[in-house]
Design a protein around this motif. Structure first.
Motif, PDB file in Angstrom:
ATOM      1  N   GLU A 162       0.899  -1.118   0.002  1.00 55.09           N
ATOM      2  CA  GLU A 162       0.154  -0.049  -0.016  1.00 55.09           C
ATOM      3  C   GLU A 162       0.819   1.258   0.032  1.00 55.09           C
ATOM      4  N   ASP A 165      -1.804   2.909  -2.349  1.00 56.01           N
ATOM      5  CA  ASP A 165      -2.979   2.384  -2.202  1.00 56.01           C
ATOM      6  C   ASP A 165      -3.514   1.970  -3.657  1.00 56.01           C
ATOM      7  N   VAL A 169      -4.227  -4.775  -4.126  1.00 56.56           N
ATOM      8  CA  VAL A 169      -3.462  -3.545  -4.394  1.00 56.56           C
ATOM      9  C   VAL A 169      -2.537  -3.370  -5.405  1.00 56.56           C
TER      10      VAL A 169
END
Length: 549
Positions: A188, A193, A267
């Motif tokens: 992330e 993100d 992600v």
């Protein structure tokens, strides 16, 4: 190759040492270390081809003194390595990899931070720049320069494999929960993100992680499928909500657990513009259940619970996030509408009965309107006390206003008693809240006022009177008074005529002239003049009868 296993470290040599110095160091170190290990290190450093591997795995561009300083931190204080700066990309990556392998008592956050630092350092590697650094040191040491760039690139890929091994080993020392947390945090952070392309090593990390996690994800996906099938069967069997609640909660928890493990994969896939097929399968399976529970069984609360969970856990999966957001909005609107319906139920029930009764018995619509008018103040007061804002109150007022308007129109059209209709419509206008409802009522008010002005004192008629004479004897219309320019009507008297002379005024009507006749709107009362006319005519007839005898 680890820094502390590098031939330069074994011989305590520098990339700037020439061949002779390396041989001397090998002889010296063989007295302290394993002689075969020292001879092998000497061979690697004096052979130009083998030497390149050791150079790339060392600290290129770092002087002997500084190299000694930073190497001392690897075992004494590895955490301090993160603060070491002014290093080439390869030197920093090699140094951090050696430090990560020796971190004491590390946790998920520490490992994630080191992984990120190594990944960013590796992404800063440029084969051309590295070759320049190595050749500068070879010129000093007297070894032939590296001309083949592909050889440097191949050694960089070897470093990449080494970093992956170090990262995997550090993750394997964590508990399963901490491992997932570390990988998730690293992915992330590296990809913002999923909004940006991450470093190469992060993609490698996720690919390796996905292989390791595949067994868990497949098993949990199977469990999710079983739970979904059980819930479908349970709602079909009309199990109570209290029985369904723990089943729904269990499904939600299992999906969240599955997603926790799948999160870094999702992600990473998002950052690379790819789809995670397993996430689409699981989300589609659970979303289908939410849709089924609402569409087939009206289980709005459960559908909202499941949809909100999907919206939360699959936010990184673009298409799934869009669909679940649409589902959540639709279900939210339905839920809000249900709440409004419950709040408006007393008014809606009152208005529904009034509308139904006025349709069944139009001539009694005035009584239905009066019932609504009598009950409305109390219902509006109760609605005003609720903490739902002006929207609910406005809807309630509009519903009352429209019901009064409907009753007034139905009653007026069937009885032509326009004055009472005016009362209902004026009351309806007071309640009307929205501009649209006000406009509709105002339009009906204007029409009813015109009707009342023109026909307010008229009695309804079932049929038009006969207008027929034979030889001047019969009935016809005479005169025109009380003209109404707006409607083009006037009052005219219906006479019995004898020899074309009006003898008796029978009644008066408001009429609208048409081609060759009249349209009769209603019957009006006779005037005093008409009554006097009747008295005079009767008197003359009596006088004639008396004198004829």
């Amino acid at each position: 190759m680890d820094l502390l296993q590098n031939p330069f470290h074994i011989l305590n040599a520098s990339p700037r040492d020439n061949r002779r110095r390396i041989m001397e160091l090998a002889d010296e170190r063989s007295l302290l270390l394993d002689s075969s290990e020292c001879m092998e290190a000497r061979s690697e450093l004096t052979n130009p081809r083998k030497r390149l591997s050791a150079e790339v795995a060392w600290l290129p561009g770092i002087g002997p003194k500084r190299a000694e300083e930073v190497l001392s931190l690897i075992e004494s204080s590895p955490m301090d390595l993160l603060a070491v700066d002014n290093l080439s990309a390869i030197a920093r990556a090699n140094l951090l990899a050696a430090g990560l392998a020796r971190l004491p008592d590390h946790n998920a956050d520490d490992v994630a931070e080191w992984i990120l630092e190594i990944a960013w350092a590796f992404d800063g590697l440029a084969p051309d720049a590295l070759r320049v650094i190595i050749n500068e040191e070879r010129i000093v040491s007297g070894f032939p320069e590296v001309s083949d760039l592909s050889a440097v690139e191949a050694e960089i890929q070897e470093r990449r494999r080494h970093y992956r091994q170090v990262i995997k080993a550090s993750l394997d020392n964590l508990s399963p929960k901490e491992l997932v947390e570390a990988v998730t945090f690293a992915v992330e952070s590296a990809t913002v993100d999923g909004e940006e392309q991450g470093p190469t090593l992060i993609a490698d990390l996720v690919d390796s992680y996905e292989v390791e996690a595949q067994g868990f994800l497949d098993k949990e996906e199977g469990n999710i499928r079983v739970l979904v099938d059980k819930l479908r069967a349970a709602v079909d069997a009309e199990w109570s909500d209290s029985t369904l609640t723990p089943m729904v909660n269990q499904l939600i928890q299992v999906v969240k657990n599955w997603d926790t493990v799948a999160q870094p994969i999702q992600v990473s896939m998002k950052s690379r513009g790819l789809d995670h097929d397993a996430s689409h399968r699981v989300a589609g399976l659970v979303r289908g259940l939410a849709v089924y529970m609402f569409n087939e069984h009206g289980k709005l609360d459960f559908s909202q619970q499941i949809t909100n969970m999907l919206q939360e856990v699959f936010v990184e999966v673009g298409e799934v996030a869009e669909r679940t957001a649409e589902d959540a909005d639709a279900l939210g609107e339905i839920a809000e509408q249900r709440k409004l319906s419950q709040l408006l139920a007393p008014i809606s029930d009152l208005c529904k009965v009034a509308l139904e009764n006025s349709e069944k018995q139009p001539t009694s619509a005035d009584r239905e309107a009066q019932k609504v008018m009598d009950a409305a103040p109390q219902l509006i007061a109760e609605l005003s006390a609720l903490k739902r804002g002006v929207e609910v109150l406005s809807q309630g007022k509009d519903e009352i206003a429209l019901t009064l308007m409907h009753c007034a129109v139905v009653y007026g059209n069937n009885t032509e008693k326009w004055k009472i209709c005016l009362t209902f419509l004026e009351e309806a206008f007071k309640y009307a809240s929205s501009q649209n409802v006000k406009s509709r009522i105002q339009s009906n008010l204007n029409t009813v006022r015109d009707n009342d002005r023109v026909c307010g004192n008229l009695s309804p008629i079932s049929s038009a009177p006969s207008l027929h004479t034979i030889n001047g004897i019969g009935t016809t219309m005479y005169g025109s008074t009380d003209h109404d320019p707006a409607s083009g009507t006037y009052l005219s008297t219906y006479y019995f005529v004898f020899l074309a002379i009006p003898i008796f005024p029978i009644s008066r009507y408001r009429v609208m002239p048409t081609d060759g006749g009249y349209l009769f709107l209603g019957k009006a009362p006779l005037r005093i003049f008409d009554k006097c006319h009747i008295a005079i005519s009767l008197g003359l007839i009596v006088w004639m009868i008396v004198h004829m005898q």
